[in-house]
Design an enzyme around this catalytic site. Structure first.
Site, PDB file in Angstrom:
ATOM      1  N   PRO A  10       0.793  -1.231   0.000  1.00 49.84           N
ATOM      2  CA  PRO A  10       0.000   0.000   0.000  1.00 49.84           C
ATOM      3  C   PRO A  10       0.825   1.280   0.000  1.00 49.84           C
ATOM      4  O   PRO A  10       1.844   1.372   0.673  1.00 49.84           O
ATOM      5  CB  PRO A  10      -0.812  -0.082   1.289  1.00 49.84           C
ATOM      6  CG  PRO A  10      -0.638  -1.427   1.838  1.00 49.84           C
ATOM      7  CD  PRO A  10       0.492  -2.084   1.136  1.00 49.84           C
ATOM      8  N   ASN A  11       0.335   2.212  -0.778  1.00 47.36           N
ATOM      9  CA  ASN A  11       0.851   3.579  -0.873  1.00 47.36           C
ATOM     10  C   ASN A  11       2.187   3.700  -1.599  1.00 47.36           C
ATOM     11  O   ASN A  11       2.658   4.810  -1.811  1.00 47.36           O
ATOM     12  CB  ASN A  11       0.932   4.245   0.513  1.00 47.36           C
ATOM     13  CG  ASN A  11      -0.425   4.348   1.148  1.00 47.36           C
ATOM     14  OD1 ASN A  11      -1.375   4.823   0.533  1.00 47.36           O
ATOM     15  ND2 ASN A  11      -0.544   3.880   2.381  1.00 47.36           N
ATOM     16  N   ARG A  18       5.340  10.963  -1.966  1.00 46.31           N
ATOM     17  CA  ARG A  18       4.969  10.703  -0.577  1.00 46.31           C
ATOM     18  C   ARG A  18       6.208  10.752   0.317  1.00 46.31           C
ATOM     19  O   ARG A  18       7.129   9.964   0.154  1.00 46.31           O
ATOM     20  CB  ARG A  18       4.333   9.316  -0.462  1.00 46.31           C
ATOM     21  CG  ARG A  18       4.009   8.922   0.955  1.00 46.31           C
ATOM     22  CD  ARG A  18       3.470   7.501   1.034  1.00 46.31           C
ATOM     23  NE  ARG A  18       3.269   7.136   2.420  1.00 46.31           N
ATOM     24  CZ  ARG A  18       3.551   5.946   2.915  1.00 46.31           C
ATOM     25  NH1 ARG A  18       4.048   4.995   2.145  1.00 46.31           N
ATOM     26  NH2 ARG A  18       3.347   5.701   4.183  1.00 46.31           N
ATOM     27  N   TYR A  23      11.151   8.343   1.977  1.00 46.32           N
ATOM     28  CA  TYR A  23      11.140   7.347   0.907  1.00 46.32           C
ATOM     29  C   TYR A  23      11.921   7.758  -0.339  1.00 46.32           C
ATOM     30  O   TYR A  23      11.991   6.981  -1.292  1.00 46.32           O
ATOM     31  CB  TYR A  23       9.694   7.025   0.516  1.00 46.32           C
ATOM     32  CG  TYR A  23       8.901   6.464   1.666  1.00 46.32           C
ATOM     33  CD1 TYR A  23       9.122   5.179   2.130  1.00 46.32           C
ATOM     34  CD2 TYR A  23       7.931   7.235   2.316  1.00 46.32           C
ATOM     35  CE1 TYR A  23       8.404   4.655   3.192  1.00 46.32           C
ATOM     36  CE2 TYR A  23       7.205   6.722   3.374  1.00 46.32           C
ATOM     37  CZ  TYR A  23       7.449   5.443   3.812  1.00 46.32           C
ATOM     38  OH  TYR A  23       6.736   4.941   4.866  1.00 46.32           O
ATOM     39  N   ASN A  73       8.140  -5.789  -0.599  1.00 43.88           N
ATOM     40  CA  ASN A  73       8.003  -4.650   0.303  1.00 43.88           C
ATOM     41  C   ASN A  73       6.533  -4.610   0.693  1.00 43.88           C
ATOM     42  O   ASN A  73       5.704  -4.067  -0.035  1.00 43.88           O
ATOM     43  CB  ASN A  73       8.425  -3.337  -0.356  1.00 43.88           C
ATOM     44  CG  ASN A  73       8.395  -2.178   0.623  1.00 43.88           C
ATOM     45  OD1 ASN A  73       7.712  -2.229   1.639  1.00 43.88           O
ATOM     46  ND2 ASN A  73       9.126  -1.130   0.315  1.00 43.88           N
ATOM     47  N   ALA A  76       2.620  -1.188   4.710  1.00 36.64           N
ATOM     48  CA  ALA A  76       1.817  -1.249   5.942  1.00 36.64           C
ATOM     49  C   ALA A  76       1.364  -2.666   6.281  1.00 36.64           C
ATOM     50  O   ALA A  76       1.145  -2.981   7.456  1.00 36.64           O
ATOM     51  CB  ALA A  76       0.604  -0.330   5.821  1.00 36.64           C
ATOM     52  N   GLU A 100      12.250  -9.848   2.251  1.00 35.56           N
ATOM     53  CA  GLU A 100      11.476  -8.687   2.691  1.00 35.56           C
ATOM     54  C   GLU A 100      12.381  -7.463   2.621  1.00 35.56           C
ATOM     55  O   GLU A 100      13.515  -7.498   3.110  1.00 35.56           O
ATOM     56  CB  GLU A 100      11.001  -8.897   4.126  1.00 35.56           C
ATOM     57  CG  GLU A 100      10.242  -7.732   4.713  1.00 35.56           C
ATOM     58  CD  GLU A 100       9.891  -7.908   6.185  1.00 35.56           C
ATOM     59  OE1 GLU A 100       9.340  -6.963   6.758  1.00 35.56           O
ATOM     60  OE2 GLU A 100      10.173  -8.985   6.762  1.00 35.56           O
ATOM     61  N   HIS A 102      12.562  -2.980   2.855  1.00 35.80           N
ATOM     62  CA  HIS A 102      11.957  -1.704   3.238  1.00 35.80           C
ATOM     63  C   HIS A 102      12.898  -0.596   2.815  1.00 35.80           C
ATOM     64  O   HIS A 102      14.118  -0.707   2.976  1.00 35.80           O
ATOM     65  CB  HIS A 102      11.704  -1.640   4.747  1.00 35.80           C
ATOM     66  CG  HIS A 102      10.730  -2.673   5.202  1.00 35.80           C
ATOM     67  ND1 HIS A 102       9.370  -2.535   5.041  1.00 35.80           N
ATOM     68  CD2 HIS A 102      10.929  -3.886   5.762  1.00 35.80           C
ATOM     69  CE1 HIS A 102       8.767  -3.619   5.499  1.00 35.80           C
ATOM     70  NE2 HIS A 102       9.696  -4.458   5.943  1.00 35.80           N
ATOM     71  N   ARG A 109      11.823   4.247  13.199  1.00 28.63           N
ATOM     72  CA  ARG A 109      10.613   5.044  13.030  1.00 28.63           C
ATOM     73  C   ARG A 109       9.650   4.809  14.190  1.00 28.63           C
ATOM     74  O   ARG A 109      10.049   4.365  15.260  1.00 28.63           O
ATOM     75  CB  ARG A 109       9.991   4.726  11.665  1.00 28.63           C
ATOM     76  CG  ARG A 109      10.970   5.092  10.528  1.00 28.63           C
ATOM     77  CD  ARG A 109      10.407   4.889   9.166  1.00 28.63           C
ATOM     78  NE  ARG A 109       9.259   5.760   8.958  1.00 28.63           N
ATOM     79  CZ  ARG A 109       8.369   5.553   8.022  1.00 28.63           C
ATOM     80  NH1 ARG A 109       8.467   4.517   7.209  1.00 28.63           N
ATOM     81  NH2 ARG A 109       7.351   6.374   7.868  1.00 28.63           N
TER      82      ARG A 109
END
Length: 145
Positions: A10-11, A18, A23, A73, A76, A100, A102, A109
């Site tokens: 998502p996103n 964003r 990012y 990735n 969320a 995985e 990121h 964070r």
């Protein structure tokens, strides 16, 4: 030649606009170009993005059935999607690599980002290196195949 699924949650369609301080300023097409260049003759990159958990789970099933390595990735979905976790486990239990990734370091964070339901079943985890997280994952997958 190996095909590698590069799956984004998502996103991530909003990369480039964003939170560029978190990012970066490049979008998914820039990521596709970087990975395609890095893959050269060793792999074909199939990059996808979805905001839909069910679609992402379907892609995991596809990876199992076709025995296609995955760079994931989960965005969320990382923190709460047990459905995606179970589908990703099918990939690794089938002996197919799943890394995985990121872009940012989730552990640097907000506290809720510190937990990944995916990490425990992934072949490996790479985080915090921007698009280089994907590039490192690609090198690992090529090395495993």
């Amino acid at each position: 030649m190996t095909t590698v699924l590069v799956l984004n949650g998502p996103n991530l369609s909003r990369l480039g606009s964003r939170e560029p301080d978190v990012y970066g300023s490049q979008d998914l097409e820039a990521l596709r170009a970087v990975l395609t260049s890095d893959a050269g003759d060793e792999a074909t990159i199939e990059l996808r993005q979805t905001d839909d958990e069910g679609e992402m789970i379907g892609w995991m099933h596809e990876a199992v059935d076709s025995r296609t390595p995955v760079i994931l990735n989960p965005a969320a979905f990382t923190h709460y999607s047990y459905g995606l976790r179970d589908a990703a486990a099918l990939v690794t239990k089938a002996g197919v690599p799943l890394v995985e990734v990121h872009i940012s370091n989730p552990h640097a964070r907000e506290t809720f980002r510190h937990t990944s339901v995916i990490s425990g079943i992934a072949t490996g985890v790479i985080a915090g290196f921007g698009f280089d997280s994907y590039r490192l994952a690609l090198r690992a997958i090529i090395g495993l195949n």
